[in-house]
Design a protein around this motif. Structure first.
Motif, mmCIF file in Angstrom:
data_model
loop_
_atom_site.group_PDB
_atom_site.id
_atom_site.type_symbol
_atom_site.label_atom_id
_atom_site.label_comp_id
_atom_site.label_asym_id
_atom_site.label_seq_id
_atom_site.Cartn_x
_atom_site.Cartn_y
_atom_site.Cartn_z
ATOM 1 N N THR A 294 -13.381 -0.891 31.472
ATOM 2 C CA THR A 294 -12.127 -1.591 31.240
ATOM 3 C C THR A 294 -11.414 -1.862 32.567
ATOM 4 O O THR A 294 -10.898 -2.951 32.800
ATOM 5 N N LEU A 295 -11.450 -0.855 33.429
ATOM 6 C CA LEU A 295 -10.798 -1.016 34.727
ATOM 7 C C LEU A 295 -11.448 -2.143 35.519
ATOM 8 O O LEU A 295 -10.759 -3.037 36.037
ATOM 9 N N ALA A 296 -12.778 -2.117 35.573
ATOM 10 C CA ALA A 296 -13.482 -3.151 36.335
ATOM 11 C C ALA A 296 -13.200 -4.537 35.757
ATOM 12 O O ALA A 296 -12.925 -5.489 36.485
ATOM 13 N N GLY A 297 -13.269 -4.627 34.414
ATOM 14 C CA GLY A 297 -13.015 -5.912 33.763
ATOM 15 C C GLY A 297 -11.600 -6.390 34.008
ATOM 16 O O GLY A 297 -11.346 -7.586 34.206
ATOM 17 N N THR A 298 -10.681 -5.446 34.000
ATOM 18 C CA THR A 298 -9.280 -5.809 34.178
ATOM 19 C C THR A 298 -9.014 -6.269 35.612
ATOM 20 O O THR A 298 -8.284 -7.231 35.836
ATOM 21 N N VAL A 299 -9.643 -5.591 36.558
ATOM 22 C CA VAL A 299 -9.452 -5.995 37.952
ATOM 23 C C VAL A 299 -10.070 -7.375 38.182
ATOM 24 O O VAL A 299 -9.517 -8.211 38.893
ATOM 25 N N GLU A 300 -11.211 -7.592 37.543
ATOM 26 C CA GLU A 300 -11.844 -8.905 37.669
ATOM 27 C C GLU A 300 -10.917 -9.998 37.123
ATOM 28 O O GLU A 300 -10.728 -11.044 37.727
ATOM 29 N N ARG A 301 -10.351 -9.700 35.983
ATOM 30 C CA ARG A 301 -9.415 -10.627 35.357
ATOM 31 C C ARG A 301 -8.184 -10.832 36.243
ATOM 32 O O ARG A 301 -7.650 -11.925 36.351
ATOM 33 N N LEU A 302 -7.776 -9.750 36.889
ATOM 34 C CA LEU A 302 -6.631 -9.823 37.793
ATOM 35 C C LEU A 302 -6.915 -10.791 38.933
ATOM 36 O O LEU A 302 -6.050 -11.588 39.322
ATOM 37 N N GLY A 303 -8.149 -10.728 39.428
ATOM 38 C CA GLY A 303 -8.537 -11.654 40.491
ATOM 39 C C GLY A 303 -8.430 -13.096 40.020
ATOM 40 O O GLY A 303 -7.911 -13.957 40.730
ATOM 41 N N ALA A 304 -8.917 -13.331 38.798
ATOM 42 C CA ALA A 304 -8.847 -14.682 38.247
ATOM 43 C C ALA A 304 -7.386 -15.123 38.097
ATOM 44 O O ALA A 304 -7.023 -16.258 38.408
ATOM 45 N N THR A 305 -6.558 -14.197 37.628
ATOM 46 C CA THR A 305 -5.139 -14.511 37.470
ATOM 47 C C THR A 305 -4.514 -14.822 38.831
ATOM 48 O O THR A 305 -3.751 -15.783 38.969
ATOM 49 N N ASP B 121 -9.936 -12.445 22.496
ATOM 50 C CA ASP B 121 -10.539 -13.191 23.612
ATOM 51 C C ASP B 121 -10.193 -12.522 24.932
ATOM 52 O O ASP B 121 -11.025 -12.426 25.844
ATOM 53 N N ASP B 122 -8.945 -12.059 25.014
ATOM 54 C CA ASP B 122 -8.523 -11.373 26.234
ATOM 55 C C ASP B 122 -9.323 -10.085 26.414
ATOM 56 O O ASP B 122 -9.759 -9.756 27.519
ATOM 57 N N ALA B 123 -9.528 -9.385 25.294
ATOM 58 C CA ALA B 123 -10.311 -8.145 25.351
ATOM 59 C C ALA B 123 -11.726 -8.440 25.840
ATOM 60 O O ALA B 123 -12.266 -7.734 26.694
ATOM 61 N N ALA B 124 -12.295 -9.533 25.308
ATOM 62 C CA ALA B 124 -13.649 -9.897 25.712
ATOM 63 C C ALA B 124 -13.672 -10.236 27.197
ATOM 64 O O ALA B 124 -14.577 -9.818 27.929
ATOM 65 N N ALA B 125 -12.647 -10.973 27.643
ATOM 66 C CA ALA B 125 -12.597 -11.378 29.050
ATOM 67 C C ALA B 125 -12.470 -10.164 29.963
ATOM 68 O O ALA B 125 -12.944 -10.172 31.091
ATOM 69 N N ARG B 126 -11.811 -9.126 29.470
ATOM 70 C CA ARG B 126 -11.615 -7.933 30.294
ATOM 71 C C ARG B 126 -12.705 -6.896 30.085
ATOM 72 O O ARG B 126 -12.665 -5.833 30.682
ATOM 73 N N ASP B 127 -13.636 -7.213 29.174
ATOM 74 C CA ASP B 127 -14.750 -6.291 28.965
ATOM 75 C C ASP B 127 -14.264 -4.961 28.395
ATOM 76 O O ASP B 127 -14.871 -3.916 28.601
ATOM 77 N N ILE B 128 -13.150 -5.032 27.703
ATOM 78 C CA ILE B 128 -12.564 -3.803 27.170
ATOM 79 C C ILE B 128 -13.314 -3.392 25.903
ATOM 80 O O ILE B 128 -13.817 -4.234 25.152
ATOM 81 N N THR B 129 -13.430 -2.106 25.701
ATOM 82 C CA THR B 129 -14.105 -1.602 24.507
ATOM 83 C C THR B 129 -13.173 -1.774 23.308
ATOM 84 O O THR B 129 -12.027 -1.337 23.346
ATOM 85 N N VAL B 130 -13.676 -2.432 22.280
ATOM 86 C CA VAL B 130 -12.856 -2.677 21.100
ATOM 87 C C VAL B 130 -13.560 -2.165 19.850
ATOM 88 O O VAL B 130 -14.741 -2.460 19.642
ATOM 89 N N GLY B 131 -12.839 -1.407 19.065
ATOM 90 C CA GLY B 131 -13.327 -1.083 17.741
ATOM 91 C C GLY B 131 -12.511 -1.929 16.759
ATOM 92 O O GLY B 131 -11.296 -1.962 16.844
#
Ligand SMILES: Nc1nc2c(ncn2[C@@H]2O[C@H](COP(=O)(O)OP(=O)(O)O)[C@@H](O)[C@H]2O)c(=O)[nH]1
Ligand SMILES: [Mg+2]
Length: 634
Positions: free
Chosen positions: A296-307, A211-221
């Motif tokens: 991943t960076l963009a998603g993570t920064v977005e998540r950082l904003g939410a945090t 779920d965290d990966a999805a929230a951060r838009d991270i690429t997952v295999g």
């Protein structure tokens, strides 16, 4: 060597904003254990660490090699998978799995400088691993020793260039520090390789991470391991449905059919060919790498904003609670001051024999027929009184003083215990007051109260003296003595309500009337009304000051919580970072990025350009304990 390109001002600005947000996050005070505070504190800590571990280094080095982190539950086959991917038994696998193990990061020799530097994951020391063919179990050598806080670097040219693979600890490890480290590593990943098995893929813990990966838009295999032959499509379909429901529908799923391991514990290379092809494809495609890193960076920064906003809310909650507690304390003391007021009104203090004597002595109502004659007779009596028996004026004065004193000490004591017990009704109040001793008034309260009474009387004398500026009045005051007048004024103050006098007077027995008449004879009705009102207001102000001083004993507990910035500072910092990031764009937008700092290593440069952390280790002179020995195949 190196890359050319303009200095990216937008990136520098974003890094600046990132630093500001980091400072704001780091500085947030969340000392109170209120609902949500724990979560916010953890989120804050993880966010600050992620900034250091991943966001900052990635934003400064968009072209740096990618880090693929292999995550999953215990026994999901992570280590076996990593071994198969590089075709080398680099990570120990086995039934007896050490619960504490250093994560192993495998990278191409070309990427050594980047990973050996502590630009990314700066808190983890680097231990350089060597592959030994001989058994590693030497005397005193504990292969399972906990080396939390470090990562083992293994250089191998079978690892694709520009894409390192990290075998992370189990996300469901029973050891807290391992679980924590797994989370930290996954938070620093550019992409995840998520390992699960046919038996365990529905488990809750891994899905929380996904779920965290999805929230951060991270690429997952997603690697579905140990799938019984023949069950592949059924299990895969089920897993894909679950992924779709979680917003991970686009994640590639790699099914690894259950197959026997060879004598070295290795899976056949063919079993992981699909995964290897996927990773190699990414590694070899600069645009794709940039797209993945940027996403991943963009998603993570977005998540950082939410945090940051969550932490901001938590901060504001702390302030609300601290202010509530302060208000509770203030109210307890304010109420006490009001009660002192009530207890000194309407003649409550004017009881007892001494006052009766005062009344008897100074006069009865029938002496008021003519004020002047009453005054002269009164003066005579008062004078005689002073000269004769123990001075009733002094007794009255003492009576009033001690009554007033007792009321104040009582109420201040009640204020202290009220504030204490009301604050301690809540868990957070009990936490706040832990080591404090505020249930009782300060030891010097009686003394302060005495001083208050003395000061007030002194102020009354000054009031009277001011009022007695006229010759005639002065003469009368002098002939009776300031003491008598002062006591009379006190009697009037304590008899009346809100400074009302004369006909409006709420009379507390005759003594008030007597005092009243005495003063009116000297000063006139209006002046007495004014005097009484001023005297009472002055007393009430002093009582409030005394009690609020007492309430301020709570300041050392409350001020540290109230002092810090409120949540808006964080919200602003987050919004500014978001704006700055929007200007940076992502490599996917086709922007040109370059490494920004001259100290950044550039491909091909010597290793001495590499910055290593203070705690970084290197295998110098074959010192055995600095070398992570990789178990040879069994
Ligand atoms: N037979 C077989 N055993 C496997 C396979 N993958 C993992 N194992 C075994 O399962 C256990 C756990 O694997 P490991 O890679 O250590 O899992 P990790 O905890 O996720 O790193 C080990 O005993 C492995 O040898 C597989 O595909 N086939
Ligand atoms: Mg493992």
């Amino acid at each position: 060597m190196g890359q050319t390109g303009r200095v990216n001002h937008a990136t520098i600005a974003a890094l600046d904003r990132l630093d500001a947000l980091r400072t704001a996050l780091d500085g947030v005070d969340l000392p109170l254990s209120i609902a949500g505070a724990d979560v916010a504190r953890d989120a804050r800590r993880a966010a600050v660490r992620q900034i250091d571990d991943y966001i900052q280094p990635r934003l400064s080095n968009l072209d740096a090699p990618l880090l693929a982190v292999v995550g999953g539950s215990t026994g999901a086959g992570k280590s076996t998978l990593v071994n198969a991917l590089v075709g080398l038994p680099v990570t120990r696998t086995g039934v007896i799995r050490p619960t504490t193990r250093q994560p192993i990061l495998l990278h191409s020799p070309a990427d050594a400088a980047w990973f050996a530097s502590t630009r990314m994951l700066p808190g983890l020391a680097r231990v350089t691993g060597v592959v030994r063919e001989a058994p590693a179990h030497q005397a005193g050598d504990d292969p399972d020793a906990t080396r939390i806080g470090s990562v083992v670097l293994v250089t191998d040219d079978r690892v694709p260039r520009d894409l390192a693979i990290l075998d992370a600890p189990d996300v469901d490890s029973i050891a807290d520090e391992n679980r924590e480290l797994a989370g930290q590593l996954l938070a620093a990943a550019d992409l995840w390789l998520f390992a699960t098995t046919a038996n365990r893929y529905a488990d809750a813990v891994p899905w929380k991470l996904l779920d965290d990966a999805a929230a951060r838009d991270i690429t997952v295999g997603v690697v579905l391991n140990r799938v019984p032959q023949g069950a592949e499509s059924e299990v895969e379909a089920d897993l894909r449905t679950m992924l779709g429901e979680r917003g991970l529908g686009s994640a590639p799923v790699f099914v690894v059919t259950e197959s026997p391991l060879d004598e070295r514990g290795m899976l056949p290379a063919s079993a992981v060919a699909g995964i290897r092809a996927w990773l190699t494809g990414i590694a070899g495609d600069r645009a794709e790498r940039a797209r993945i890193a940027g996403r991943t960076l963009a998603g993570t920064v977005e998540r950082l904003g939410a945090t940051a906003r969550t932490v901001a809310d938590a901060r504001d909650e702390q302030l609300v609670v601290a202010r509530d507690l302060r208000e509770t304390v203030r109210t307890a003391h304010h109420d006490a001051a009001e009660r002192v007021g009530d207890a000194t009104r309407d003649g409550v203090l004017l009881r007892g024999e001494v006052l009766a004597r005062w009344q008897d002595f100074v006069g009865t109502s029938d002496v008021f027929r003519t004020l002047e004659s009453w005054f002269s007779r009164t003066r005579d009596r008062v004078t005689a009184w002073f000269q004769g028996r123990p001075a009733p004026t002094v007794e009255v004065e003492h009576e009033i003083e001690s009554g007033l004193h007792a009321v104040m000490v009582d109420e201040a004591g009640r204020a202290a215990s009220d504030a204490w017990s009301r604050v301690r009704q809540s868990a957070v109040g009990r936490q706040l007051t832990g080591g404090a001793d505020l249930a009782h008034p300060p030891a010097d309260l009686p003394e302060r109260t005495s001083r208050l009474v003395r000061d007030w009387q002194q102020a009354l004398i000054e009031l009277i003296t001011e009022q007695a500026a006229g010759k005639r009045t002065k003469a009368r005051v002098m002939s009776l003595g300031l003491n008598v007048i002062t006591v009379a004024l006190m009697v009037v103050v304590f008899a009346s309500t809100g400074g009302l006098t004369g006909g409006e007077l709420a009379i507390a027995g005759g003594s008030a009337v007597v005092g009243q008449k005495l003063l009116e004879t000297i000063f006139g009705e209006d002046a007495v009304r004014r005097l009484a009102a001023q005297a009472r207001a002055d007393l009430e102000a002093r009582v409030h000051v005394l009690l609020l001083e007492q309430a301020s004993r709570w300041d050392p507990l409350l001020e540290p919580i109230e002092a810090g910035a409120d949540g808006d500072a964080l919200r602003d910092a987050a919004a500014q970072l978001e704006r700055a990031m929007a200007a940076v764009g992502t490599p996917a937008d086709g922007a040109t990025h370059r490494e920004l700092l001259p100290s950044d290593m550039v491909e091909g440069e010597a290793l001495d350009a590499v910055v290593t952390g203070a705690q970084a280790e290197s295998p110098i002179d074959g010192e055995a304990d600095e070398v992570h020995e990789l178990e040879p195949p069994r």
